[in-house]
Scaffold this active site. Structure first.
Site, short mmCIF file in Angstrom:
data_model
loop_
_atom_site.label_atom_id
_atom_site.label_comp_id
_atom_site.label_asym_id
_atom_site.label_seq_id
_atom_site.Cartn_x
_atom_site.Cartn_y
_atom_site.Cartn_z
N ASP A 253 0.60 -1.22 0.08
CA ASP A 253 -0.08 0.16 0.19
C ASP A 253 0.91 1.30 -0.09
OD1 ASP A 253 -2.65 1.15 0.37
OD2 ASP A 253 -1.89 2.17 2.27
N GLU A 313 1.21 -0.58 -5.22
CA GLU A 313 0.30 0.54 -5.32
C GLU A 313 1.41 1.73 -6.03
OE1 GLU A 313 -1.46 2.69 -2.70
OE2 GLU A 313 -3.31 3.33 -3.75
#
Ligand code: NOJ
Length: 591
Positions: A253, A313
């Site tokens: 993330d 990401e």
């Protein structure tokens, strides 16, 4: 990270009105098709090691919304386990589960309070182990989401950090003095002008210890201090914890935001306002600092101990930025996501052609995504309101036949649409409340999976945490399974072809008819096998001509393997193919 870069990234791919925006290498028999030798790439035909994730189809699961086994309105791990047969039949090789760890759920799990457990709302560690074991039986790998930029403010590390200036974990987060401000009793102003991606100053004042802490996202998500080696060690231990449990990799993330400028220089202010009504800023000192790559190289070493994959990401602005994430020696992320792909907002053959060519030439293994839990569903982004199902098949035929690994978002395969909140009171996603009405948050793309035409889409017997749209009546797994022309059956055929056809698995990518404004077409070639993909991105019928003489296929014939054309023509002569509006053709080419 300042807001121009922040919420804009979610907006980049969404239609926010006018405004906003993996493996256990050695261990198991299951784990390894790794290092199968084959040849790929144009002309060179050089033998390269093939990794399992290059052949895999990934599927993102938002666990709150996938399957609710205990009918409490929120999905759970047992629910996911109960749907593994469905996923296998669809053609999925790996599932990525967004955060299911204990969390106050301020950011629906992206605020982790314990990296080594399962939130009770989703089940237990035993449920997780069973999920991994059942998935393995079906040759499905499990990828988890690793939230490495920040923790929850309820994580014990942060609770200790905020307890005093001399606590053991004080330096695990980013604490700074404010700037002096005038007036009696003034507490000081934030240390600089950095804005949080989710709005407001990126600095939160803590009255107890008299300092500010930095948060790239919500104040309840304090950023970890990756300059502290103890943080790196602790986080790598968390990664090992899951690798040891059989997890095949992580989606990382918010990797862009791991580091900030130690000198705290102000970010440059840009003209205009963002969706929060704040000045736009360039995230020069808060995003993609070079130190990010040191961490990724170190984490990759840990992943390599387990043969695991790292998916990033990565909100890159151009291919050069994307290339950096693979690492100079391919020693960082194996799969940085090409999220620029999601910023192609209209059905544009030239735009997709340009984007695909750039990524294909980038040198790394491409990763294609068309929507996710932060981005409006592709069904809405590309649908024209009249031919949405046909367009959904067209998009599928594109991103599932490219050279690279696709990541499907749950429900894409049945044509799920966004169900955005109609009033501010309905909004669950905090940024949707703050930015309303310019931006309605991300609830719309996170609604429950539609399993049946029954109440709540068959997700739950009680009212689910987010409402199911009325389109669930027609767009659901049960109904579509029995309709040969459904989006679901088209996905199944496509994925079956993708697993069977060597040209689709290993072949190179060659763009054809590069000036065609309406039709995107390309060859995938592996040794003497050639597949032609022809995609009519326009609302009108088209006729296309292919001259494959420079491919040594001057008088080649085509046999359609799969099409979404309701009338099914296209023909066998590549000199003149008739294409229906918004139709896709996957054609085997033979001499
Ligand atoms: C990216 C995740 O995809 C998003 O859902 C989350 O809100 C932010 N990172 C913060 O963790």
């Amino acid at each position: 990270m300042p807001s121009s870069r922040g919420i804009a990234r979610f907006r980049a791919a969404t239609s926010l009105g006018a405004a906003v925006v993996v493996l256990a290498v050695a261990a198991s028999a299951f784990s390894l098709r790794v290092f199968a030798q084959h040849e790929r790439n144009s002309g060179s035909q050089e033998a390269v090691a093939r990794q399992w994730w290059q052949d895999a189809v990934f599927y993102e699961i938002y666990p709150r919304s996938f399957a609710d086994s205990n009918n409490d309105g929120v999905g759970d791990l047992k629910g996911i386990t109960s749907k593994l047969d469905y996923l296998r039949a669809l053609g999925v090789d790996a599932i990525w589960i967004t955060p299911c760890f204990p969390s106050p759920q301020v950011d629906f799990g992206y605020d982790v309070a314990d990296y080594e457990n399962i939130d009770p709302m989703y089940g237990t560690l035993a449920d997780f182990d069973r999920l991994v074991a059942e998935a393995r039986k079906r040759h499905i790998r499990v990828i988890l989401d690793f939230v490495i930029n920040h923790t929850s403010d309820k994580h014990p590390w942060f609770l200790d950090s905020e307890s005093s200036r001399i606590s053991a974990h004080r330096d695990w987060y980013i604490w700074r003095d404010g700037k002096p401000s005038e007036g009696p009793g003034a507490l000081g102003a934030p240390p600089n002008n950095w804005r949080a991606i989710f709005g407001g100053s990126a600095w939160q004042f803590d009255p107890k210890t008299g300092q500010f802490y930095y948060h790239a996202f919500y104040p309840q998500q304090p950023d970890l201090n990756w300059r502290n080696p103890a943080v790196e060690k602790a986080m790598f231990d968390q990664a090992r914890f899951w690798f040891e449990r059989g997890v095949a990799g992580f989606r990382l993330d918010a990797v862009d935001t791991l580091f900030e400028d130690p000198a705290l220089r102000d970010n440059p202010v840009l003209p205009g306002k963002n969706s929060f009504g704040e000045p736009k800023m360039e995230s020069k000192y808060t995003s993609k600092l070079p130190e990010v790559h040191d961490v990724l190289r170190d984490l990759r070493k840990v992943a390599d101990e387990y043969g695991a994959v790292l998916i990033g990401e990565t909100w890159t602005n151009n291919i050069d930025e994307l290339k950096e994430y693979y690492g100079q020696h391919s020693n960082e992320l194996q799969m940085p996501m090409d999220l620029m792909f999601t910023s192609v907002k209209t059905l544009s053959a030239p735009e997709f052609r340009r984007q695909i060519a750039a990524v294909d030439a980038g040198g790394g293994w491409p990763v294609f995504v068309i929507s996710n839990h932060d981005i409006d569903r592709s069904y809405n982004r590309y649908g024209d309101g009249q031919h949405n199902d046909q367009i959904a098949k067209l998009m599928a035929a594109m991103y599932l036949t490219l050279r690279g690994s696709p990541i499907l978002y749950y429900g894409e395969e049945i044509g799920m649409e966004n169900n955005d909140p109609k009033t501010k009171d309905e909004v669950k996603d905090p940024i949707g409340k703050v930015a309303w009405p310019a931006y309605r948050g991300r609830d719309g793309e996170r609604t429950p999976m539609q399993w049946t035409p029954g109440p709540n889409g068959g997700f739950s017997t009680v009212t689910p945490w987010l409402p199911v749209p009325s389109s669930a009546q027609s767009h659901n797994v049960a109904s579509e399974s029995s309709d040969p022309e459904s989006i679901l059956n088209f996905y199944k055929h496509l994925l079956s072809l993708r697993h069977k056809e060597k040209a689709l698995l290993y072949g190179d990518y060659l763009a054809l008819n590069p000036d065609d404004p309406n039709v995107l077409s390309y060859l995938r070639r592996y040794r003497d096998e050639t597949i032609l993909v022809v995609l009519n991105f326009s609302s009108s019928p088209q006729t296309v001509t292919f001259d494959l003489s420079s491919q040594g296929l001057a008088s080649a014939k085509g046999k359609t393997l799969l099409t979404s054309d309701p009338a099914k023509p296209a023909g066998s002569s590549l000199r003149s193919l008739s294409l229906a509006p918004y139709s896709a053709y996957i054609i085997r080419v033979s001499r």
